[in-house]
Design a protein around this motif. Structure first.
Motif, PDB file in Angstrom:
ATOM      1  N   UNK A 157       0.829  -1.202   0.000  1.00 26.81           N
ATOM      2  CA  UNK A 157       0.000   0.000   0.000  1.00 26.81           C
ATOM      3  C   UNK A 157       0.865   1.253   0.000  1.00 26.81           C
ATOM      4  N   UNK A 158       1.997   1.218   0.723  1.00 23.78           N
ATOM      5  CA  UNK A 158       2.907   2.368   0.746  1.00 23.78           C
ATOM      6  C   UNK A 158       3.471   2.664  -0.629  1.00 23.78           C
ATOM      7  N   UNK A 213       9.804   9.231  -1.349  1.00 17.33           N
ATOM      8  CA  UNK A 213       9.379   8.793  -0.022  1.00 17.33           C
ATOM      9  C   UNK A 213       8.491   9.842   0.623  1.00 17.33           C
ATOM     10  N   UNK A 214       7.644   9.375   1.527  1.00 17.20           N
ATOM     11  CA  UNK A 214       6.819  10.228   2.371  1.00 17.20           C
ATOM     12  C   UNK A 214       7.144   9.894   3.820  1.00 17.20           C
ATOM     13  N   UNK A 215       7.308  10.908   4.647  1.00 19.54           N
ATOM     14  CA  UNK A 215       7.580  10.701   6.067  1.00 19.54           C
ATOM     15  C   UNK A 215       6.544  11.440   6.891  1.00 19.54           C
ATOM     16  N   UNK A 216       5.935  10.743   7.840  1.00 19.77           N
ATOM     17  CA  UNK A 216       4.973  11.351   8.751  1.00 19.77           C
ATOM     18  C   UNK A 216       5.721  11.953   9.934  1.00 19.77           C
ATOM     19  N   UNK A 269       2.741   6.089  -2.886  1.00 19.35           N
ATOM     20  CA  UNK A 269       3.766   6.964  -3.478  1.00 19.35           C
ATOM     21  C   UNK A 269       3.528   7.123  -4.971  1.00 19.35           C
ATOM     22  N   UNK A 270       3.218   6.040  -5.655  1.00 17.68           N
ATOM     23  CA  UNK A 270       2.956   6.136  -7.099  1.00 17.68           C
ATOM     24  C   UNK A 270       1.754   7.029  -7.364  1.00 17.68           C
ATOM     25  N   UNK A 271       0.731   6.928  -6.503  1.00 17.22           N
ATOM     26  CA  UNK A 271      -0.465   7.771  -6.676  1.00 17.22           C
ATOM     27  C   UNK A 271      -0.132   9.236  -6.428  1.00 17.22           C
ATOM     28  N   UNK A 272       0.663   9.525  -5.406  1.00 16.78           N
ATOM     29  CA  UNK A 272       1.083  10.903  -5.126  1.00 16.78           C
ATOM     30  C   UNK A 272       1.878  11.453  -6.301  1.00 16.78           C
ATOM     31  N   UNK A 322       9.143   4.419  -2.640  1.00  8.73           N
ATOM     32  CA  UNK A 322       9.061   3.709  -3.910  1.00  8.73           C
ATOM     33  C   UNK A 322      10.264   4.106  -4.758  1.00  8.73           C
ATOM     34  N   UNK A 323      10.970   3.125  -5.296  1.00  9.46           N
ATOM     35  CA  UNK A 323      12.147   3.386  -6.124  1.00  9.46           C
ATOM     36  C   UNK A 323      11.840   3.010  -7.567  1.00  9.46           C
ATOM     37  N   UNK A 324      12.188   3.906  -8.475  1.00  6.89           N
ATOM     38  CA  UNK A 324      11.936   3.667  -9.899  1.00  6.89           C
ATOM     39  C   UNK A 324      13.083   4.278 -10.680  1.00  6.89           C
TER      40      UNK A 324
END
Length: 523
Positions: free
Chosen positions: A265-266, A336-339, A270-273, A328-330
């Motif tokens: 899901x993470x 990355x997202x950090x809370x 990231x791909x959706x963001x 996510x690496x591409x």
């Protein structure tokens, strides 16, 4: 039979160029070729797959700085290019010594072509030989992949599956997790009874004979396959077979260590963001990734040749600094997202910046931390601003004191002025404002080859701290005072305590921003 660099240098299509090896001769003797390319583009490295002999006429190198030339060498070495051949002549009489030294240090064979030959003819002649060799390799690799699939279907362990690959390629094969923990390994049958093969005396030769391939499970990088060609084995066969075996190994890993829902899901979040997906999709994915919808978070962009290998280290850093993270690496980019914790948002963000600066990143890596986003709906904005920061920096970063420096970790907050100007002002308006505020200083620098604009910018960035600015510019305090007096004369007096101070500071930042854009001139 493998086609080696030394054989190609003696080929009738290339001998008229009078080639001579200028660096890494010891490596060159064992270097095997996969393909030959020619290019005059210095940013060619990301487009190469490793094992190539790269031919260049050197035109782009003539105008490049020594720093860029050295960076070119290291970028090719990082991509495991087999060798670089540079044609010298009127424009480039010899290969710059800085490039020779860098190639020797990187273990990249560097060849000088002292006479002109048609590169097209060389490539046609040699690549036709390499195509025939590759066809045989593909057959062998497909056979190995089929045998690995049979072993998997019969319930074979990871070690037994890798043993099939080791026997087929004559290599030592190791499968490790993203954290570097060994998952399985194998040696060819004839080597298995002996002690583990030792590295050669030349580490660069071992590096040239080592192939690494990422293994992804459902799009998530989960392991790394490494094949080290032993004496007498074919590096190109190992490279092809290693890449062909990835799907089989992914299936084997999926049976033994499937990725969890949170991790998948993470990656999907990231791909959706990144793709600008509608907010409802972000709200659907965030809870599954362990990220509250109203969380304060930041986006991080890491551009590096080793982005996939950095993913675990970055995630561990983000989890330490905040509460949750997703990545996510591409290709050559890690997102990355950090809370961040509500009561320590600023401190957590500073810890992330400091942690990224402390990471050991490959040469040429650069990263940016976006501004704090209030809720998952604002995550695309934070990512966009982080990317904009990298674009505005254009190879120039900002440290915690606001001083320009090369590469490294960039803070989007240090580029707040530049980001605002990019969104709100077009190029013409930015240029006009800079000329209005700094016109006399720009003319002075242009005519006298001075550095008053840079001096003013550093002084203003330091909070008008003359002593600190002098240290950063490596100037004596008296010289610094003399420069400031000249600046004050040109811009209408000491700006401290006046409304002009903010305008001058803005103009110096915009001037630095304009100077990084191709084709822009402020004078």
């Amino acid at each position: 039979m493998p086609i080696r660099l030394q054989d190609v240098l003696k080929h009738s299509s290339l001998t008229p160029a009078d080639p001579v090896i200028r660096a890494a001769a010891a490596v060159a003797a064992q270097t095997q070729l996969r393909w030959i390319h020619s290019s005059e583009v210095l940013d060619i490295a990301p487009l190469l797959g490793g094992g190539e002999l790269l031919l260049t006429g050197g035109q782009a190198l003539v105008a490049a700085t020594d720093k860029r030339r050295v960076g070119y060498i290291w970028e090719l070495a990082e991509r495991r290019v087999a060798a670089l051949a540079i044609e010298t002549g009127t424009g480039l009489p010899s290969i710059p010594s800085a490039m020779v030294a860098a190639a020797e240090a990187a273990g990249l064979p560097l060849i000088e072509l002292r006479k002109v030959v048609p590169f097209v003819g060389v490539m046609e002649a040699i690549n036709s030989l390499l195509v025939s060799e590759t066809a045989g390799h593909l057959q062998q690799a497909d056979g190995a992949s089929h045998a690995m699939a049979v072993e998997l279907a019969h319930g074979g362990s990871l070690d037994r599956i890798l043993a099939v690959l080791a026997d087929a390629t004559g290599t030592e094969v190791v499968l490790t997790s993203n954290e570097g923990a060994p998952l399985a390994s194998a040696l060819p049958a004839e080597q298995a009874a002996e002690a583990e093969p030792a590295l050669t005396a030349n580490a660069e030769q071992d590096r040239a004979r080592t192939i690494s391939v990422d293994v992804s499970v459902r799009g998530i990088p989960s392991a790394r396959l490494t094949l080290r060609a032993l004496a007498g084995s074919d590096v190109n066969l190992a490279r092809i077979a290693g890449n062909r075996s990835v799907d089989i190994l992914a299936l084997a890993l999926l049976q033994r260590m499937p990725p969890g829902l949170k991790e998948m899901a993470g990656a999907a979040l990231i791909r959706a963001v990144d793709s600008g997906t509608q907010n409802w999709r972000l709200q659907q994915l965030a809870p599954a990734a362990g990220i509250p919808l109203s969380a304060r978070l930041v986006a991080i962009v890491v551009r590096s040749p080793g982005s996939r290998q950095l993913r675990t280290a970055v995630e561990q850093l983000l989890d330490r600094a905040g509460r949750h993270s997703a990545s996510y690496a591409d290709n050559a980019e890690l997102l990355a997202l950090a809370v961040l914790r509500p009561d320590t948002t600023r401190e957590d963000r500073k810890d992330i910046l400091a942690g990224l600066q402390a990471l050991e990143l490959p040469e040429g890596s650069v990263s940016a931390v976006g501004p704090v986003a209030a809720g998952i709906a604002a995550a695309p904005w934070s990512l966009t601003e982080a990317r904009l920061t990298l674009e505005l920096a254009s190879g120039v970063g900002v440290n915690s004191k606001g001083t320009m420096q090369s590469g490294g970790v960039l803070d989007a907050e240090d580029f707040a002025v530049e980001r605002l100007a990019s969104h709100s002002l077009d190029d013409a308006r930015r240029t006009d404002f800079v000329r209005q505020q700094l016109g006399a200083i720009l003319v002075h620098d242009e005519q006298r080859h001075s550095a008053l604009l840079e001096t003013l910018r550093v002084w203003l960035d330091s909070g008008c701290n003359t002593a600190q600015a002098a240290r950063e510019l490596h100037l004596e305090r008296q010289s610094m005072h003399q420069r400031l007096q000249r600046i004050f004369t040109l811009c209408g007096g000491d700006p401290r305590g006046t409304g002009r101070l903010a305008a001058l500071h803005l103009a110096t930042r915009l001037a630095a921003m304009q100077s990084t854009l191709p084709g822009r001139s402020l004078t």
